[in-house]
Enzyme design. Structure first.
Site, PDB file in Angstrom:
ATOM      1  N   THR A 400       0.874  -1.158   0.000  1.00 52.32           N
ATOM      2  CA  THR A 400       0.000   0.000   0.000  1.00 52.32           C
ATOM      3  C   THR A 400       0.913   1.209   0.000  1.00 52.32           C
ATOM      4  O   THR A 400       2.128   1.059   0.060  1.00 52.32           O
ATOM      5  CB  THR A 400      -0.906  -0.051   1.257  1.00 52.32           C
ATOM      6  OG1 THR A 400      -1.653  -1.270   1.223  1.00 52.32           O
ATOM      7  CG2 THR A 400      -1.876   1.097   1.340  1.00 52.32           C
ATOM      8  N   GLY A 499      -0.261  -3.503   5.564  1.00 50.49           N
ATOM      9  CA  GLY A 499      -1.241  -4.543   5.857  1.00 50.49           C
ATOM     10  C   GLY A 499      -1.623  -4.545   7.323  1.00 50.49           C
ATOM     11  O   GLY A 499      -1.924  -3.502   7.908  1.00 50.49           O
TER      12      GLY A 499
END
Length: 604
Positions: A400, A499
């Site tokens: 991400t 995560g």
């Protein structure tokens, strides 16, 4: 061996309850205090700017944000520029084929939270990744056309610009279009990342990102003409992506590959404005992400548990003594995360109960000051929470990206968005040049089966049409304590990818800054540790110092020092991109995570 006393803060209206008294009675008799790993590194200095600051994982994206700020744009305009630029220069996670969250605090102190998380297509079903025997089909939710949810990034970024920006969408997107058409120079790490086998599987991805096997090298200029044209079309008419010719192009490509996303799915997508989660910690107000992020409420629960402790008196930053207490708070909050959280549009979530300070005090009183509580024996305090729904697993990837921005007027943006896995599903939309997400993997595929990360999650996160998967993304803004007659002053803008480790990393960043007094660059670089209830182990980044790790092992923790057996593996997680405001001078201090050497903090 040095003795230490478990330090508990005195009673206050918001951080203490009578049940905390039993903690104060404990006297620890084991574990060294250890030394602060970061306070001994005076060379770690933040980037300083008088007016505005942008911190991202990629230097070109940071420059894009500063460019827009100098043109008169506000922090939201800069965030739009950064978001689209990362889709060009950081295809590993930056995206227009994924989704995410944006937390805004405007110059008047008003906060807004934009949820542009991906949604399950209408054709999705609860058991879509199971075979005829009811077993999970390996890789089906991770790779290929069926792994993608309906993307939200274009909707989210253009919504932010329309409602909260000052410049035009074309102005905000100009840097990204330029980077795609003229190209950007690849570092060695970026060039190696493009060799991903996830990209090789699909012809369009292999052609664009790998030159059909003639892999890019360090120093090469990477141009993306198809993506540049897609960005021009979005800048001209963003509705084209969801309701126009581009939407049909996406839907036709998905159908041809066996995917589920239709033109109707794209047309139905909507950005959600949600009420941020708010909490307090040691003189500061915390504003953070609400569900479908689990991050904000779990962060607040962690900080509520820790608010009764005087952590600096217990030990120095990253000492075994302090890490033990923090880890036990992680363990308890992640137990609640696993049992209760999901998409708020489909579930009733016990957010008030999880944020209850008396509940936190009850959890706090169960912490043994000298040894870990085995997760298998952990008992939730009675009379606070409803019975949990049926347990199930959730998958959550670490790939991400996060960025933080503050403009000259004090408007702040903390934004985290994602493709989920690295390069998402691996599928690039032919003719449009962007990668699709594999966000469907964040849903529960099968009840009761732990995933590859070992995360346990309630059936509230089961797949359903139109549903948004649970996330750990935790964009956070921190201010000084406000009152009914005035708002607090902006103090920190924080966030990270990672995560399931996102929440613990943000919590540790807050503790290192507020409790332990590290400067914001030291905070970004501090060694990381993580516990998520199950599996019952304490994960340590490879750079985490060995002496406190050994002390924690002696306390009774199962230690997993990541990648220590493979010294070629960096063994790192997360990418904290942080901003601190000097409350005395107003100077902006940027901390870019040195784990990623192609990012930077930039300002003017």
């Amino acid at each position: 061996m040095t003795l230490f006393r478990l330090a508990v803060r005195p009673p206050s209206s918001n951080t203490f309850s009578p049940s905390c008294l039993c903690v104060a009675a404990f006297v620890a008799v084991t574990a060294l205090l250890g030394a602060s790993t970061q306070a001994q590194q005076p060379g770690l200095e933040p980037t300083r700017a008088a007016h505005a600051m942008v911190v991202t994982i990629h230097h070109d994206a940071s420059d894009a944000g500063v460019e827009i700020l100098k043109q008169g744009g506000n922090a939201v305009d800069a965030a739009v520029a950064v978001g689209f630029s990362l889709a060009v220069v950081y295809p590993f996670a930056g995206n227009i084929g994924g989704g995410g969250f944006m937390l805004i605090r405007d110059r008047h102190g008003r906060t807004h939270f934009l949820d542009y998380r991906e949604k399950a297509p209408a054709g999705a079903s609860r058991d879509m990744y199971l075979d005829a025997k009811g077993n999970v089909i390996p890789g089906m939710s991770l790779v290929g056309y069926k792994a993608s949810g309906v993307p939200g990034s274009v909707a989210g970024l253009t919504y932010a610009q329309k409602h909260y920006g000052k410049l035009s969408l074309a102005q905000d997107m100009a840097p990204a279009i330029r980077l795609a058409s003229e190209g950007y120079v690849l570092s060695v790490a970026e060039a190696r990342a493009l060799e991903s086998k996830n990209l090789t599987r699909f012809p369009s991805s292999a052609r664009i990102f790998q030159r059909d096997g003639n892999f890019y090298k360090e120093g090469d200029t990477f141009k993306q003409p198809e993506l540049a044209e897609t960005l021009r079309r979005i800048a001209k008419d963003p509705t084209d992506f969801y309701k126009g010719a581009m939407a049909k192009q996406i839907a036709d490509f998905e159908k041809a590959g066996g995917g589920l996303i239709t033109a109707e799915d794209l047309a139905a997508y909507q950005v959600k404005e949600r009420k941020p989660i708010k909490g307090r910690y040691h003189g500061y107000d915390i504003v953070t992400a609400p569900p479908p992020s689990s991050g904000g409420i779990v962060l607040v629960e962690i900080l509520n548990i820790l608010s009764g402790f005087d952590l600096p008196r217990i030990g120095a930053d990253r000492s075994a003594a302090q890490v033990h207490i923090i880890t036990e708070a992680f363990r308890r909050a992640y137990m609640d995360r696993g049992d209760y959280l999901g998409d708020p549009d489909f579930n009733t979530l016990p957010l008030k109960q999880m944020a209850n300070e008396k509940y936190a005090a009850a959890w706090r009183s169960s912490i043994d000051p000298v040894k870990p509580t085995p997760s298998a024996s952990l008992v939730r305090p009675a009379d606070f929470m409803p019975p949990p729904p049926q347990a199930a697993s959730v998958k959550e990837s670490t790939q991400t990206t996060h960025f933080s921005i503050v403009d000259k007027d004090g408007t702040a943006v903390s934004s985290t968005y994602t493709l989920n896995g690295g390069f998402g599903s691996g599928v690039t939309i032919e003719g449009l040049g962007f990668l699709m997400n594999n966000e469907m993997d964040d849903f529960t595929s099968k009840v009761g089966v732990p995933n590859v990360y070992g995360l346990i999650q309630s059936s509230a996160n089961a797949i359903a049409p139109g549903k948004r998967p649970l996330s750990a993304m935790t964009p956070t803004i921190i201010t000084t304590r406000g009152h009914w007659f005035r708002r607090g002053k902006l103090a920190y803008v924080m966030g990270t990818p990672g995560g399931s480790t996102i929440i613990t990393t943000v919590a540790n960043d807050i503790i290192s800054a507020i409790d332990n007094g590290l400067n914001i660059q030291q905070v970004a670089d501090a060694p990381r540790f993580h516990h998520q209830y199950l599996p019952d182990r304490l994960d340590l980044e490879k750079k985490f110092p060995v002496p406190p790790a050994e002390e924690l092992k002696a306390m009774g923790y199962t230690i997993n020092r990541l990648a220590v057996a493979d010294e070629k593996n960096p063994g790192v997680w997360g990418d904290s991109e942080l901003i601190e405001v000097d409350l005395k001078t107003g100077e902006l201090l940027g901390g870019h995570d040195s784990r990623r050497d192609f990012g930077k903090a930039a300002g003017y």
